[in-house]
Design an enzyme around this catalytic site. Sequence first.
Site, PDB file in Angstrom:
ATOM      1  N   GLU A   1       9.410  11.472  -5.431  1.00  0.00           N
ATOM      2  CA  GLU A   1       9.368  12.485  -4.694  1.00  0.00           C
ATOM      3  C   GLU A   1       9.736  13.875  -5.087  1.00  0.00           C
ATOM      4  O   GLU A   1      10.493  13.924  -6.152  1.00  0.00           O
ATOM      5  CB  GLU A   1       9.827  12.136  -3.188  1.00  0.00           C
ATOM      6  CG  GLU A   1      11.241  11.541  -3.418  1.00  0.00           C
ATOM      7  CD  GLU A   1      12.262  12.405  -2.578  1.00  0.00           C
ATOM      8  OE1 GLU A   1      11.841  13.423  -2.122  1.00  0.00           O
ATOM      9  OE2 GLU A   1      13.458  11.776  -2.272  1.00  0.00           O
TER      10      GLU A   1
ATOM     11  N   LYS B   1      20.783   7.409   3.318  1.00  0.00           N
ATOM     12  CA  LYS B   1      22.015   8.667   2.968  1.00  0.00           C
ATOM     13  C   LYS B   1      23.314   8.117   3.900  1.00  0.00           C
ATOM     14  O   LYS B   1      23.135   7.876   5.039  1.00  0.00           O
ATOM     15  CB  LYS B   1      21.468   9.583   3.097  1.00  0.00           C
ATOM     16  CG  LYS B   1      20.806   9.930   1.908  1.00  0.00           C
ATOM     17  CD  LYS B   1      20.092  11.581   1.570  1.00  0.00           C
ATOM     18  CE  LYS B   1      18.973  11.827   2.477  1.00  0.00           C
ATOM     19  NZ  LYS B   1      17.826  11.227   1.761  1.00  0.00           N
TER      20      LYS B   1
END
Length: 306
Positions: free
Chosen positions: A26, A158
């Site tokens: 990405e 995350k």
Amino acid sequence: MKRELLHIAAEVAAAVESNKPVVVLESTVIAHGLPRPANLETARRLEAIVRDSGAVPATVAIIDGKLCVGLTDDQLRLLAEAPDVKKISTRDIPVAVAQGWTGATTVASTAWIAHRAHLKVFATGGIGGVHRGSLPDVSADLPELARTPIVVVCSGAKIVLDLPATREWLETHAVTVVGYECDELPAFYSRRSGLPVDVRADSAAQVAEIFRTQQALEMSSALLVTVPVPEKFEVPAPQLQSVLEEALSQAEQNNIAGRELTPFLLAHMAQRSGGATLRTNVALLENNARVASQISFAISCATLGA
Ligand code: PSU
Ligand code: MN
């Protein structure tokens, strides 16, 4: 979807055609997740790691309104260095194409585009998830994972997120979570979260077998393969607690929200940890690209043998 809308690099198209391994990467991590100049260096390193493992890298982005799968070095540099690169999630794709934007794609929009290009394995750092706080702010990465059949190799979600809530979301929406050589969901900079995975896999072949079965069953969700950061690069969670709390309260005080929030929190933590979280982020991205290459290989072999 009309093929003309996708701009697939010749090398990637040839690999898909002949069933050779391809690893999708990405671009939001390049444009918004890492600081300069580490961002461009990392983007190039990830492509090199995939190549050295014998697979073809396909970094995804939107350039002048074109959905690009496989970028030139000039395009990578543009995403890393231009001042006004947009962060494009799935909801932004029609606007980006209609209005000719140049922007980086998140896990959500990268998975959406990659699946339409018939790609099967995608490597990133950490997925988005359910944010802490009361809004609620849920990353578009999660619903995209629930409806896109692709292998996503990551180090969990995350650490800035509400990890238990993110784990519950994945379970509710039938996203299978594999622990790659681990029994616990990794927590991005840290190897452990205390949360369970659905199954442990100790080889790329085992992951390929689960994905092949998922496809045979015509299930529509992603297979989330979670890989802990290599031990020597880990920052254990307790060490990050105060830096993380400070980042979260700074974001709140400055009214940082929406697509700005994740980049703000990551940048703040990198700065306050003296670059420690940045080194860890790069290390886990590189390791995930390596593991994704191996999985991509195993999937190609299985398909050829079938
Ligand atoms: N992995 C990283 N760094 C990042 C990201 C992933 O190591 O910056 C990006 C991905 O593109 C992911 C995005 O989709 O962060 C999540 O943003 P949000 O929380 O706004 O959905
Ligand atoms: Mn959000």
